[in-house]
Design an enzyme around this catalytic site. Sequence first.
Site, PDB file in Angstrom:
ATOM      1  N   GLU A 160       0.782  -1.247   0.000  1.00 26.62           N
ATOM      2  CA  GLU A 160       0.000   0.000   0.000  1.00 26.62           C
ATOM      3  C   GLU A 160       0.812   1.294   0.000  1.00 26.62           C
ATOM      4  OE1 GLU A 160      -2.666  -0.361   3.333  1.00 26.62           O
ATOM      5  OE2 GLU A 160      -3.779  -1.996   2.421  1.00 26.62           O
ATOM      6  N   GLU A 272      -5.966 -11.034  -0.961  1.00 28.46           N
ATOM      7  CA  GLU A 272      -6.809 -10.789   0.225  1.00 28.46           C
ATOM      8  C   GLU A 272      -8.285 -10.744  -0.156  1.00 28.46           C
ATOM      9  OE1 GLU A 272      -5.439  -7.408   2.508  1.00 28.46           O
ATOM     10  OE2 GLU A 272      -3.340  -7.801   2.031  1.00 28.46           O
TER      11      GLU A 272
HETATM   12  C1  GLA Z   1      -4.862  -4.596   4.395  1.00 29.02           C
HETATM   13  C2  GLA Z   1      -3.640  -5.397   4.799  1.00 29.02           C
HETATM   14  C3  GLA Z   1      -3.997  -6.674   5.503  1.00 29.02           C
HETATM   15  C4  GLA Z   1      -5.129  -6.516   6.482  1.00 29.02           C
HETATM   16  C5  GLA Z   1      -6.278  -5.852   5.784  1.00 29.02           C
HETATM   17  C6  GLA Z   1      -7.508  -5.705   6.624  1.00 29.02           C
HETATM   18  O1  GLA Z   1      -5.462  -5.063   3.272  1.00 29.02           O
HETATM   19  O2  GLA Z   1      -2.799  -5.698   3.725  1.00 29.02           O
HETATM   20  O3  GLA Z   1      -2.867  -7.166   6.165  1.00 29.02           O
HETATM   21  O4  GLA Z   1      -4.699  -5.789   7.587  1.00 29.02           O
HETATM   22  O5  GLA Z   1      -5.860  -4.581   5.371  1.00 29.02           O
HETATM   23  O6  GLA Z   1      -7.375  -5.940   7.944  1.00 29.02           O
END
Ligand code: GLA
Length: 366
Positions: A160, A272
């Site tokens: 990010e 994710e």
């Molecule tokens: C981001 C992070 C994850 C997790 C999510 C939501 O996407 O990459 O590690 O913390 O947020 O909790």
Amino acid sequence: MNISFFIRTLIITSLGLLHFAAFAAPLPSLAKAYEQIFPIGAAITPGEVMVPQTANFIARQYNIIVAENAMKPQSLNRDGSGLYTFENADKIVDFALAHQIKVRGHALVWHQQAADWMFRGSGPDGYATREELTERLHTYIHDVVTHFKGRVYAWDVVNEAFIPDEKGAQENGWRTSNWYRILGPSYIELAFRFAHEADPDALLFYNDYNTESPRKRAMILELIHTLQDKGIPIHGVGHQSHYSMAYPKDFSGLETTIEEVSKLGLTNQITELDISIHLDSRRPDVEEATPALLKDHAERYKQFFDMALRQRKHISAVLMWGLHDEVSWLRYWPSPRFDAPLLFDGKLRPKPAFWAVIKLAPTIKP
Ligand code: GLA
């Protein structure tokens, strides 16, 4: 016993057994269904692998895992230089290796859940100097990647870094995190260099959310070019893929990013995945998952996997963010509320979305 009574009893018993067999048929395995396509997995916790039933469930359903929190700097190195706590992460890795499950490492550098001591030092306002932070980044990445060397096959090296579509702390689309403020854009290069030095065999990823955004896509592609021009290894892009019922309208933007990334010779992983049952995950609009809603939710998963299957040559893993609905981060972010974003409910029962994903798999020939 007369003969017709005997035959009747036999038929009834066999039907009963058949019914029982059907009822007790084990749940199909996602990992098996997608074995010839891509590894499929979930984010898990050390606690989950300590409960035999849950551990068995994970081992049956998945062939790749990632630690939801246990491998973040805040978990591994919260208390200061050289003070590592690897026990929880090791529980996950040991479990995975005992079951031939691949492990992704997540995440070496992120603005959240960081080891905040790293940012304090002898620079202005008590912040670390460039030299101090570079040395800490090097030590941390070296120690952590070495610890898991040969056991963790892929790392989210940076998470990010770009926010071109968001208001707030940003400069030219870069998130002005502590990493950026102290080291400038070069922190990403340093992190990838250090990770490669520590484990030349590990696959190194840049990971982010909303990678369907054209502006973010452009920044990611530019990062890849920059690293490639400097001879710094980057092997893939992780697409977090936190979505909802209404966003995005379809997955064509993500598909474009995946194609563009693969044109540069990199792989893609869906790292994710979850699909909030709300229209917009930030603005909850339902309080329960009705059968009608679960059906639409399954359709959304189908849409996503249709895209992933079209792109299967460019996708080397798909991971869900959490094992089941009750442990999903969406149950408490941005505030406590109901959500049902995953494939299994809180009792690990398959939801319509699970069946939609399973049903798609056999239609594809490797
Ligand atoms: C981001 C992070 C994850 C997790 C999510 C939501 O996407 O990459 O590690 O913390 O947020 O909790």
